[in-house]
Write an enzyme that holds these catalytic residues in place. Structure first.
Site, mmCIF file in Angstrom:
data_model
loop_
_atom_site.group_PDB
_atom_site.id
_atom_site.type_symbol
_atom_site.label_atom_id
_atom_site.label_comp_id
_atom_site.label_asym_id
_atom_site.label_seq_id
_atom_site.Cartn_x
_atom_site.Cartn_y
_atom_site.Cartn_z
ATOM 1 N N GLY A 17 0.983 -1.281 -0.061
ATOM 2 C CA GLY A 17 0.218 -0.117 0.047
ATOM 3 C C GLY A 17 1.069 0.978 0.077
ATOM 4 O O GLY A 17 2.044 1.240 -0.101
ATOM 5 N N LEU A 18 0.339 2.402 0.113
ATOM 6 C CA LEU A 18 1.314 3.612 0.107
ATOM 7 C C LEU A 18 2.380 3.581 1.180
ATOM 8 O O LEU A 18 3.489 3.994 0.740
ATOM 9 C CB LEU A 18 0.240 4.818 0.779
ATOM 10 C CG LEU A 18 0.907 6.103 0.655
ATOM 11 C CD1 LEU A 18 1.493 6.418 -0.574
ATOM 12 C CD2 LEU A 18 -0.124 7.144 1.050
ATOM 13 N N SER A 45 -5.902 -0.528 1.153
ATOM 14 C CA SER A 45 -7.026 0.584 1.414
ATOM 15 C C SER A 45 -6.573 1.841 0.800
ATOM 16 O O SER A 45 -7.329 2.711 0.497
ATOM 17 C CB SER A 45 -7.556 0.383 2.698
ATOM 18 O OG SER A 45 -6.768 -0.096 3.700
ATOM 19 N N ALA A 49 -8.712 5.640 -0.556
ATOM 20 C CA ALA A 49 -8.857 6.873 0.107
ATOM 21 C C ALA A 49 -9.405 7.978 -0.660
ATOM 22 O O ALA A 49 -8.933 8.306 -1.825
ATOM 23 C CB ALA A 49 -7.335 7.356 0.693
ATOM 24 N N HIS A 235 -15.727 5.371 10.670
ATOM 25 C CA HIS A 235 -16.171 6.768 9.811
ATOM 26 C C HIS A 235 -17.535 6.943 10.083
ATOM 27 O O HIS A 235 -18.511 6.167 9.908
ATOM 28 C CB HIS A 235 -15.898 6.528 8.470
ATOM 29 C CG HIS A 235 -15.745 7.764 7.649
ATOM 30 N ND1 HIS A 235 -16.764 8.324 7.247
ATOM 31 C CD2 HIS A 235 -14.576 8.258 7.151
ATOM 32 C CE1 HIS A 235 -16.412 9.358 6.600
ATOM 33 N NE2 HIS A 235 -15.090 9.483 6.503
ATOM 34 N N HIS A 340 -13.255 2.285 10.010
ATOM 35 C CA HIS A 340 -12.319 2.800 8.739
ATOM 36 C C HIS A 340 -10.938 2.652 8.943
ATOM 37 O O HIS A 340 -10.072 2.785 8.286
ATOM 38 C CB HIS A 340 -12.943 4.086 8.926
ATOM 39 C CG HIS A 340 -12.376 5.079 7.629
ATOM 40 N ND1 HIS A 340 -12.617 4.693 6.462
ATOM 41 C CD2 HIS A 340 -11.779 6.170 7.579
ATOM 42 C CE1 HIS A 340 -11.961 5.651 5.587
ATOM 43 N NE2 HIS A 340 -11.501 6.620 6.345
HETATM 44 C C1 SIN Z 1 -12.665 10.463 4.075
HETATM 45 O O1 SIN Z 1 -12.622 10.836 2.826
HETATM 46 O O2 SIN Z 1 -13.722 10.942 4.802
HETATM 47 C C2 SIN Z 1 -11.574 9.500 4.904
HETATM 48 C C3 SIN Z 1 -10.492 10.685 5.333
HETATM 49 C C4 SIN Z 1 -9.641 10.178 6.152
HETATM 50 O O3 SIN Z 1 -10.128 9.050 6.737
HETATM 51 O O4 SIN Z 1 -8.674 10.442 6.535
#
Ligand code: SIN
Length: 534
Positions: A17-18, A45, A49, A235, A340
């Site tokens: 990933g990143l 993931s 994003a 989230h 999240h």
């Molecule tokens: C989002 O786009 O709401 C996610 C951003 C994050 O989790 O930092």
């Protein structure tokens, strides 16, 4: 079993990933081998994003302001040094991405367009094509990785155990080649865990299902400390469309003026916090959950704030809504909290070093302490970059001592098939975590979760993947049970107050002691900068 060895100065990175990929790129010209379970760019993931990347790059912004917002969101548990590093080095990492070819959104004067998200004192989020930051950043870095001769990629390969030498240094991992169906030992002088988060352990998540905390389980089994596993971030606005994983409705929408309403059109967050929809994420998530639990539902209303511009401004969210014939320019979007992000993970210092020699961790798999009990929105891609570079710098200075040493691993792992968890039992695990170790927990619910997990562990369908998932899930429950307070992402309805004592939960496993845990008090934070942007 066959053993392969990376060349002497080479490093094994588990995860692409990143965090894993940026670390690998920053290690040039040192050779590095990166393994990924999927084809490169298909898993992880990071590419999902939407929100973007927070950094103090605006004319009226300063790292101190970003620092203060990060500290405030983290509910008393943010590591002072880690946060300072994050905010001070953030702008340079945005520049790095621009050099890699990422085209951030700009205004008519060519300046970076800055978005607003919850709990930020001012506009500070850089985006790409509205809500496509993760995908665009990953695309640029994948191109760079393909063009980099110091990086060897092993796709369709998983790790399920770390190798340790007789002096207690980590020396690579047990790998499984999915195409060839073959297990082998990959010995390496240095190993980096970049295995991502734990969202897949829950039935309702915005993460890919295979984000199951395997890195945490592997690290624990070789003696690394795991910190604050109970801090799971929900989230507030997963799209409640009956899709698994739940598509995200980015927080940027609320930053752009969208409101949360119930089925009577009431803006319920105005009753709960002075910042309403832009309150810290844990508070908004609980507000959304409460409205749903009261039978009033929860919806994101973009009709006035964005209206007909929605399709162009938020193409990813628009596409998800289209799957259920919802048009956000005219319809409300049903939302529900979804797992999240994991604030806890493999404990590291600010160079990404774990408590075991030869082992680093980076990105969501790591717990640097930078997010405390609740991550500030859009600090996660930034964390992957800032600490990815630091891990690369730290490895460059590392002397692994290449004397011949005996290496080994827990032999009982070989009795388990190196396969993911069987679907049915894994769904039982996910339902257990959502029902009993979710947004609101009690001691009793966490005990119930742990009991279910024990049964799964004892089942006759145990695979190495399921065992790793059960172990990671168990740490979340045990940490949650031990922490008798509510703080940030950890809400115990039987202990609703926040304790005056700020402490980390630390887990450790050794063959002699088995699993132990203790609390570690945080130092005084009287020396934090006092400037504020709000
Ligand atoms: C989002 O786009 O709401 C996610 C951003 C994050 O989790 O930092």
């Amino acid at each position: 079993m066959e053993t392969k060895s990376l060349p002497n100065d080479s490093t094994l990175i588990i995860g692409a990933g990143l965090a894993g990929l940026f670390t690998a790129l920053e290690m040039a010209p040192m050779p590095v081998t990166v393994i990924t379970a999927a084809k490169l760019g298909r898993g992880g993931s990071s590419r999902w994003a939407q929100g973007g990347l927070a950094a103090a790059v605006g004319d009226n912004d300063k790292p101190e302001y970003h620092f203060n917002d990060t500290m405030a969101a983290g509910a008393g548990l943010v590591d002072f040094h880690a946060a300072k590093v994050l905010v001070e080095e953030g702008p340079a990492r945005v520049e790095d991405l621009i050099r890699y070819g990422v085209e951030f959104d700009r205004d008519e004067n060519g300046k970076l367009k800055l978005g607003m998200e919850a709990a930020h004192g001012l506009h500070r989020i850089v985006h790409v094509a509205g809500d496509q930051a993760g995908a665009a950043i990953m695309e640029a870095l994948i191109d760079a990785a393909h063009a980099s001769s110091h990086i060897t990629l092993l796709e369709r390969t998983i790790a399920d155990e770390l190798i340790i030498d007789e002096n207690g240094r980590i020396r690579g991992a047990l790998l499984f080649d999915i195409e060839a169906q073959k297990r082998y030992m990959m010995s390496a002088q240095r190993t980096v865990m970049a295995t991502g988060g734990i969202g897949g352990l829950y039935a309702v998540t915005t993460n890919p299902k295979f984000a199951q905390g395997h890195g945490i389980a592997m690290a624990l089994r070789v003696g690394a400390e795991i910190m604050d596993p109970e801090f799971v971030q929900f989230h507030p606005t997963g799209l409640d469309l009956g899709i698994d994983p739940a598509p995200l409705a980015t927080e940027a929408l609320r930053g752009d003026g969208c409101h949360l309403v119930d089925n009577k059109g009431h803006r319920f967050m105005t009753d709960l916090h002075e910042d309403a929809e832009l309150a810290p994420r844990d508070i908004v998530a609980r507000g959304v959950a409460a409205s749903i639990a009261a039978g009033n539902g929860a919806f994101l209303d973009a009709r006035t704030a964005i209206g007909s511009r929605f399709k162009d401004r938020y193409p990813t969210v628009y596409k998800s809504c289209q799957l259920k014939n919802i048009d956000p320019s005219t319809d409300l979007m049903p939302v529900a909290p979804a797992v999240h992000y994991h604030m806890g993970g493999i404990r590291t210092d600010i160079e990404g070093r774990t408590t075991m020699k030869g082992l680093w961790a980076v990105g969501e798999a790591a717990a640097t302490g930078v997010h405390g009990a609740n991550r500030l929105a859009s600090n996660s891609l930034l964390e992957a970059l800032v600490f990815g570079k630091r891990v690369a710098d730290s490895i460059r200075k590392d002397d692994p001592s290449t004397k011949q040493v005996r290496v080994g691993f827990q032999q009982d792992r070989l009795t388990l098939e190196p396969k993911p968890a069987p679907e049915e039992i894994f769904q039982h695990l996910r339902n257990t975590m959502t029902a009993f170790a979710g947004l609101l927990r009690t001691g009793d619910s966490l005990k119930q979760a742990a009991a279910n997990l024990n049964e799964i562990q004892d089942s006759d369908v145990l695979t190495s993947g399921l065992q790793n998932a059960v172990l990671a899930a168990s740490l979340i429950c045990l940490g949650g049970y031990a922490r008798e307070e509510s703080r940030g992402g950890h809400a115990r309805t039987d202990f609703p107050e926040t304790s005056e004592t700020r402490m980390h939960t630390i887990f450790k496993w050794t063959p002699e002691t088995n699993l132990t845990h203790h609390f570690e008090k945080l130092p005084d934070i009287s020396k934090t900068p006092s400037e504020t942007s709000s």
